[in-house]
Motif scaffolding. Sequence first.
Motif, PDB file in Angstrom:
ATOM      1  N   ARG A  49     -11.340   9.871  29.429  1.00 34.27           N
ATOM      2  CA  ARG A  49     -10.231   9.482  28.545  1.00 34.27           C
ATOM      3  C   ARG A  49      -8.914   9.307  29.293  1.00 34.27           C
ATOM      4  O   ARG A  49      -8.727   9.827  30.380  1.00 34.27           O
ATOM      5  CB  ARG A  49     -10.016  10.541  27.473  1.00 34.27           C
ATOM      6  CG  ARG A  49     -11.159  10.663  26.481  1.00 34.27           C
ATOM      7  CD  ARG A  49     -10.825  11.626  25.384  1.00 34.27           C
ATOM      8  NE  ARG A  49      -9.515  11.376  24.810  1.00 34.27           N
ATOM      9  CZ  ARG A  49      -9.304  10.827  23.626  1.00 34.27           C
ATOM     10  NH1 ARG A  49     -10.303  10.471  22.883  1.00 34.27           N
ATOM     11  NH2 ARG A  49      -8.072  10.657  23.170  1.00 34.27           N
ATOM     12  N   VAL A  50      -8.016   8.601  28.612  1.00 37.70           N
ATOM     13  CA  VAL A  50      -6.604   8.531  28.986  1.00 37.70           C
ATOM     14  C   VAL A  50      -5.848   9.172  27.834  1.00 37.70           C
ATOM     15  O   VAL A  50      -5.930   8.709  26.698  1.00 37.70           O
ATOM     16  CB  VAL A  50      -6.132   7.075  29.180  1.00 37.70           C
ATOM     17  CG1 VAL A  50      -4.628   7.022  29.405  1.00 37.70           C
ATOM     18  CG2 VAL A  50      -6.882   6.406  30.319  1.00 37.70           C
TER      19      VAL A  50
ATOM     20  N   MET B 292      -5.697   2.088  32.653  1.00 33.91           N
ATOM     21  CA  MET B 292      -5.154   1.082  31.747  1.00 33.91           C
ATOM     22  C   MET B 292      -5.282  -0.271  32.420  1.00 33.91           C
ATOM     23  O   MET B 292      -4.907  -0.420  33.594  1.00 33.91           O
ATOM     24  CB  MET B 292      -3.693   1.393  31.436  1.00 33.91           C
ATOM     25  CG  MET B 292      -3.526   2.681  30.633  1.00 33.91           C
ATOM     26  SD  MET B 292      -1.814   3.197  30.555  1.00 33.91           S
ATOM     27  CE  MET B 292      -1.755   4.298  31.977  1.00 33.91           C
ATOM     28  N   SER B 293      -5.808  -1.249  31.691  1.00 28.51           N
ATOM     29  CA  SER B 293      -5.984  -2.576  32.257  1.00 28.51           C
ATOM     30  C   SER B 293      -4.628  -3.255  32.439  1.00 28.51           C
ATOM     31  O   SER B 293      -3.597  -2.773  31.977  1.00 28.51           O
ATOM     32  CB  SER B 293      -6.902  -3.413  31.361  1.00 28.51           C
ATOM     33  OG  SER B 293      -6.332  -3.527  30.076  1.00 28.51           O
TER      34      SER B 293
ATOM     35  N   ILE C 210      -1.985   2.394  41.397  1.00 25.01           N
ATOM     36  CA  ILE C 210      -1.156   1.538  40.561  1.00 25.01           C
ATOM     37  C   ILE C 210      -1.189   0.173  41.231  1.00 25.01           C
ATOM     38  O   ILE C 210      -0.745   0.021  42.378  1.00 25.01           O
ATOM     39  CB  ILE C 210       0.307   2.041  40.491  1.00 25.01           C
ATOM     40  CG1 ILE C 210       0.385   3.543  40.199  1.00 25.01           C
ATOM     41  CG2 ILE C 210       1.115   1.201  39.519  1.00 25.01           C
ATOM     42  CD1 ILE C 210      -0.081   3.970  38.856  1.00 25.01           C
ATOM     43  N   THR C 211      -1.741  -0.816  40.547  1.00 29.03           N
ATOM     44  CA  THR C 211      -1.805  -2.170  41.092  1.00 29.03           C
ATOM     45  C   THR C 211      -0.680  -2.983  40.457  1.00 29.03           C
ATOM     46  O   THR C 211      -0.617  -3.104  39.231  1.00 29.03           O
ATOM     47  CB  THR C 211      -3.175  -2.808  40.829  1.00 29.03           C
ATOM     48  OG1 THR C 211      -4.178  -1.980  41.442  1.00 29.03           O
ATOM     49  CG2 THR C 211      -3.255  -4.206  41.407  1.00 29.03           C
TER      50      THR C 211
ATOM     51  N   SER D 226      -1.664  -2.414  36.570  1.00 27.91           N
ATOM     52  CA  SER D 226      -2.726  -1.610  35.977  1.00 27.91           C
ATOM     53  C   SER D 226      -2.702  -0.240  36.631  1.00 27.91           C
ATOM     54  O   SER D 226      -2.087  -0.047  37.680  1.00 27.91           O
ATOM     55  CB  SER D 226      -4.101  -2.275  36.159  1.00 27.91           C
ATOM     56  OG  SER D 226      -4.403  -2.406  37.535  1.00 27.91           O
ATOM     57  N   VAL D 227      -3.383   0.709  35.989  1.00 25.07           N
ATOM     58  CA  VAL D 227      -3.411   2.095  36.462  1.00 25.07           C
ATOM     59  C   VAL D 227      -4.857   2.572  36.423  1.00 25.07           C
ATOM     60  O   VAL D 227      -5.579   2.305  35.457  1.00 25.07           O
ATOM     61  CB  VAL D 227      -2.550   3.001  35.543  1.00 25.07           C
ATOM     62  CG1 VAL D 227      -2.608   4.446  36.004  1.00 25.07           C
ATOM     63  CG2 VAL D 227      -1.116   2.498  35.476  1.00 25.07           C
ATOM     64  N   ARG D 228      -5.275   3.280  37.486  1.00 22.32           N
ATOM     65  CA  ARG D 228      -6.629   3.832  37.524  1.00 22.32           C
ATOM     66  C   ARG D 228      -6.596   5.171  38.241  1.00 22.32           C
ATOM     67  O   ARG D 228      -5.899   5.337  39.246  1.00 22.32           O
ATOM     68  CB  ARG D 228      -7.578   2.882  38.252  1.00 22.32           C
ATOM     69  CG  ARG D 228      -9.032   3.360  38.276  1.00 22.32           C
ATOM     70  CD  ARG D 228      -9.943   2.406  39.030  1.00 22.32           C
ATOM     71  NE  ARG D 228      -9.552   2.193  40.412  1.00 22.32           N
ATOM     72  CZ  ARG D 228      -9.816   3.039  41.408  1.00 22.32           C
ATOM     73  NH1 ARG D 228     -10.479   4.156  41.182  1.00 22.32           N
ATOM     74  NH2 ARG D 228      -9.433   2.759  42.637  1.00 22.32           N
TER      75      ARG D 228
END
Length: 112
Positions: free
Chosen positions: A26-27, A51-52, A71-72, A95-97
């Motif tokens: 989850r986020v 988050m896309s 963080i892209t 985006s964030v992963r």
Amino acid sequence: MSELIKNVLKESVFTLADLVQVEEGRVNSLTLSQTPATKVTLFAIDADEGMSSHAAGGDAMVNVLEGTGVITINGVAHEVGAGQSIVIPAGAPHSVRGVTAFKMLLVVVFAS
């Protein structure tokens, strides 16, 4: 007057990272403030979650509290770890992963 900072006890010492918990797959987020000029949100992001790509209407500063994320911004990946920060320019796709489970404080500042 409405609360400018919410979801925390005022006049009490606290640790930001303790306010939001990582959950498997989850986020999770907790909004601390939202006004026409700023938005302050805590995130807890599990490893391999995120988050896309999206864009924000203001400059966004990410402050990593625990763990490691990617963080892209404009197609360029930036690995950030605990104690590090990065600014995402207004309008930039990003985006964030989670590389590991991680927690971050996001502050978005909008033009007045």
